[in-house]
Design a protein around this motif. Structure first.
Motif, PDB file in Angstrom:
ATOM      1  N   SER A 233      34.833  10.983  28.572  1.00 34.82           N
ATOM      2  CA  SER A 233      35.793  11.708  29.156  1.00 34.82           C
ATOM      3  C   SER A 233      37.275  11.917  28.678  1.00 34.82           C
ATOM      4  O   SER A 233      37.794  11.198  27.841  1.00 34.82           O
ATOM      5  CB  SER A 233      36.028  11.269  30.778  1.00 34.82           C
ATOM      6  OG  SER A 233      36.709   9.889  30.833  1.00 34.82           O
ATOM      7  N   VAL A 234      37.778  13.169  29.188  1.00 34.49           N
ATOM      8  CA  VAL A 234      39.203  13.380  28.540  1.00 34.49           C
ATOM      9  C   VAL A 234      40.116  13.813  29.473  1.00 34.49           C
ATOM     10  O   VAL A 234      39.716  14.401  30.441  1.00 34.49           O
ATOM     11  CB  VAL A 234      39.294  14.434  27.382  1.00 34.49           C
ATOM     12  CG1 VAL A 234      38.541  13.953  26.066  1.00 34.49           C
ATOM     13  CG2 VAL A 234      38.545  15.833  27.833  1.00 34.49           C
ATOM     14  N   SER A 235      41.178  13.371  29.553  1.00 33.49           N
ATOM     15  CA  SER A 235      42.077  13.808  30.812  1.00 33.49           C
ATOM     16  C   SER A 235      42.600  15.048  30.626  1.00 33.49           C
ATOM     17  O   SER A 235      43.188  15.198  29.579  1.00 33.49           O
ATOM     18  CB  SER A 235      43.432  12.580  30.869  1.00 33.49           C
ATOM     19  OG  SER A 235      44.361  12.861  31.875  1.00 33.49           O
ATOM     20  N   SER A 236      42.975  15.644  31.638  1.00 33.66           N
ATOM     21  CA  SER A 236      43.722  17.063  31.708  1.00 33.66           C
ATOM     22  C   SER A 236      45.224  16.678  31.298  1.00 33.66           C
ATOM     23  O   SER A 236      45.638  17.799  30.937  1.00 33.66           O
ATOM     24  CB  SER A 236      43.632  17.481  32.978  1.00 33.66           C
ATOM     25  OG  SER A 236      44.176  16.942  34.102  1.00 33.66           O
ATOM     26  N   LEU A 237      45.772  15.557  31.467  1.00 32.28           N
ATOM     27  CA  LEU A 237      47.072  15.291  31.009  1.00 32.28           C
ATOM     28  C   LEU A 237      47.252  15.273  29.556  1.00 32.28           C
ATOM     29  O   LEU A 237      48.281  15.315  29.285  1.00 32.28           O
ATOM     30  CB  LEU A 237      47.674  14.367  31.652  1.00 32.28           C
ATOM     31  CG  LEU A 237      47.380  14.016  33.271  1.00 32.28           C
ATOM     32  CD1 LEU A 237      47.937  12.614  33.851  1.00 32.28           C
ATOM     33  CD2 LEU A 237      48.427  15.051  33.850  1.00 32.28           C
ATOM     34  N   SER A 238      46.216  15.180  28.763  1.00 33.79           N
ATOM     35  CA  SER A 238      46.352  15.080  27.134  1.00 33.79           C
ATOM     36  C   SER A 238      46.558  16.425  26.804  1.00 33.79           C
ATOM     37  O   SER A 238      45.828  17.221  26.970  1.00 33.79           O
ATOM     38  CB  SER A 238      45.038  14.428  26.858  1.00 33.79           C
ATOM     39  OG  SER A 238      45.370  14.431  25.445  1.00 33.79           O
ATOM     40  N   SER A 239      47.518  16.516  25.878  1.00 36.46           N
ATOM     41  CA  SER A 239      47.903  17.858  24.994  1.00 36.46           C
ATOM     42  C   SER A 239      46.303  18.006  24.091  1.00 36.46           C
ATOM     43  O   SER A 239      46.315  19.273  23.674  1.00 36.46           O
ATOM     44  CB  SER A 239      48.779  17.560  24.104  1.00 36.46           C
ATOM     45  OG  SER A 239      48.727  16.523  23.109  1.00 36.46           O
ATOM     46  N   ALA A 240      45.604  17.065  23.724  1.00 31.06           N
ATOM     47  CA  ALA A 240      44.381  17.241  22.725  1.00 31.06           C
ATOM     48  C   ALA A 240      43.404  17.811  23.622  1.00 31.06           C
ATOM     49  O   ALA A 240      42.123  18.452  23.192  1.00 31.06           O
ATOM     50  CB  ALA A 240      44.250  15.985  22.157  1.00 31.06           C
ATOM     51  N   THR A 241      43.227  17.699  25.128  1.00 27.35           N
ATOM     52  CA  THR A 241      42.228  18.232  25.936  1.00 27.35           C
ATOM     53  C   THR A 241      41.772  19.470  25.745  1.00 27.35           C
ATOM     54  O   THR A 241      40.338  19.775  25.642  1.00 27.35           O
ATOM     55  CB  THR A 241      42.454  17.649  27.300  1.00 27.35           C
ATOM     56  OG1 THR A 241      42.593  16.233  27.384  1.00 27.35           O
ATOM     57  CG2 THR A 241      41.290  18.176  28.011  1.00 27.35           C
ATOM     58  N   PRO A 242      42.547  20.488  25.718  1.00 27.91           N
ATOM     59  CA  PRO A 242      42.245  21.872  25.687  1.00 27.91           C
ATOM     60  C   PRO A 242      41.483  22.100  24.328  1.00 27.91           C
ATOM     61  O   PRO A 242      40.443  23.004  24.588  1.00 27.91           O
ATOM     62  CB  PRO A 242      43.435  22.776  25.872  1.00 27.91           C
ATOM     63  CG  PRO A 242      44.220  21.812  26.725  1.00 27.91           C
ATOM     64  CD  PRO A 242      44.143  20.581  26.291  1.00 27.91           C
ATOM     65  N   THR A 243      41.578  21.572  23.401  1.00 22.52           N
ATOM     66  CA  THR A 243      41.099  21.765  21.929  1.00 22.52           C
ATOM     67  C   THR A 243      39.680  21.150  22.117  1.00 22.52           C
ATOM     68  O   THR A 243      38.816  21.797  21.687  1.00 22.52           O
ATOM     69  CB  THR A 243      41.922  21.470  20.756  1.00 22.52           C
ATOM     70  OG1 THR A 243      43.215  22.159  20.733  1.00 22.52           O
ATOM     71  CG2 THR A 243      40.981  21.504  19.447  1.00 22.52           C
ATOM     72  N   ILE A 244      39.643  19.763  22.521  1.00 22.50           N
ATOM     73  CA  ILE A 244      38.421  19.284  22.692  1.00 22.50           C
ATOM     74  C   ILE A 244      37.413  19.785  23.536  1.00 22.50           C
ATOM     75  O   ILE A 244      36.246  19.986  23.168  1.00 22.50           O
ATOM     76  CB  ILE A 244      38.655  17.677  22.891  1.00 22.50           C
ATOM     77  CG1 ILE A 244      39.305  16.916  21.821  1.00 22.50           C
ATOM     78  CG2 ILE A 244      37.458  17.131  23.485  1.00 22.50           C
ATOM     79  CD1 ILE A 244      39.836  15.651  22.265  1.00 22.50           C
TER      80      ILE A 244
END
Length: 168
Positions: free
Chosen positions: A49-60
């Motif tokens: 899982s990836v948090s929506s707070l991470s700047s990397a999430t949209p790319t992943i």
């Protein structure tokens, strides 16, 4: 249950440390995750899982393929780099390269697996991603029953598993 109670619950539950990298055409991103789990050996599937707070999430989330780096204690610098906000995680070209298929991969880590994303599910403030393992590399294998210098995250601190932590 309150968010603080839920966080306290999981602070006492150690997790293996991985770094996820991706590039959807806008440049490489990386983040550190303790949520990587194997799902199936046939076919070879994993989830994280990836948090929506991470700047990397949209790319992943937008990427078709990603690389999951499964780390040991020798890779602590990579884990710290990918978990530090506001830094260029790919500033040093000696630390990483691209696979022939284009995905960014950190050099010298214990193991990595290139995966195709097969499903995404929104869950609270995170996205759960299911991925199909396509290709892997193991630089430091772990023999059955050996601790292999595993890197775990427990109670907001990095730990190395070793003979001192063996119970049986």
């Amino acid at each position: 249950m309150s968010p603080d109670d839920f966080k306290a619950l999981f602070r006492g539950h150690p997790g293996g440390v991985a770094v996820i990298t991706a590039d959807d055409g806008r440049g490489p991103v990386a983040l550190t995750a303790t949520s990587v789990s194997s799902v199936s050996a046939e076919p070879p599937l994993l989830i994280f899982s990836v948090s929506s707070l991470s700047s990397a999430t949209p790319t992943i989330v937008a990427a078709d393929t990603i690389v999951v780096h499964l780390l040991d204690a020798h890779d602590l610098d990579v884990a710290r780099l990918a978990s530090t906000s506001g830094v260029d995680r790919f500033a040093d070209p000696a630390n990483w390269s691209r696979l022939p298929t284009g995905e960014p991969v950190y050099n010298g880590v214990r193991a990595w697996v290139r995966c195709a994303i097969i499903n995404r599910m929104e869950a609270g403030g995170s996205t759960v991603i299911a991925a199909h393992a396509l290709q892997s590399s193991i630089a430091r294998d772990v023999d059955p029953g050996d601790h292999g210098d595993a890197l775990v995250y427990h109670n907001r601190t990095w730990h190395r598993l070793g003979d001192h932590s063996r119970l049986d």
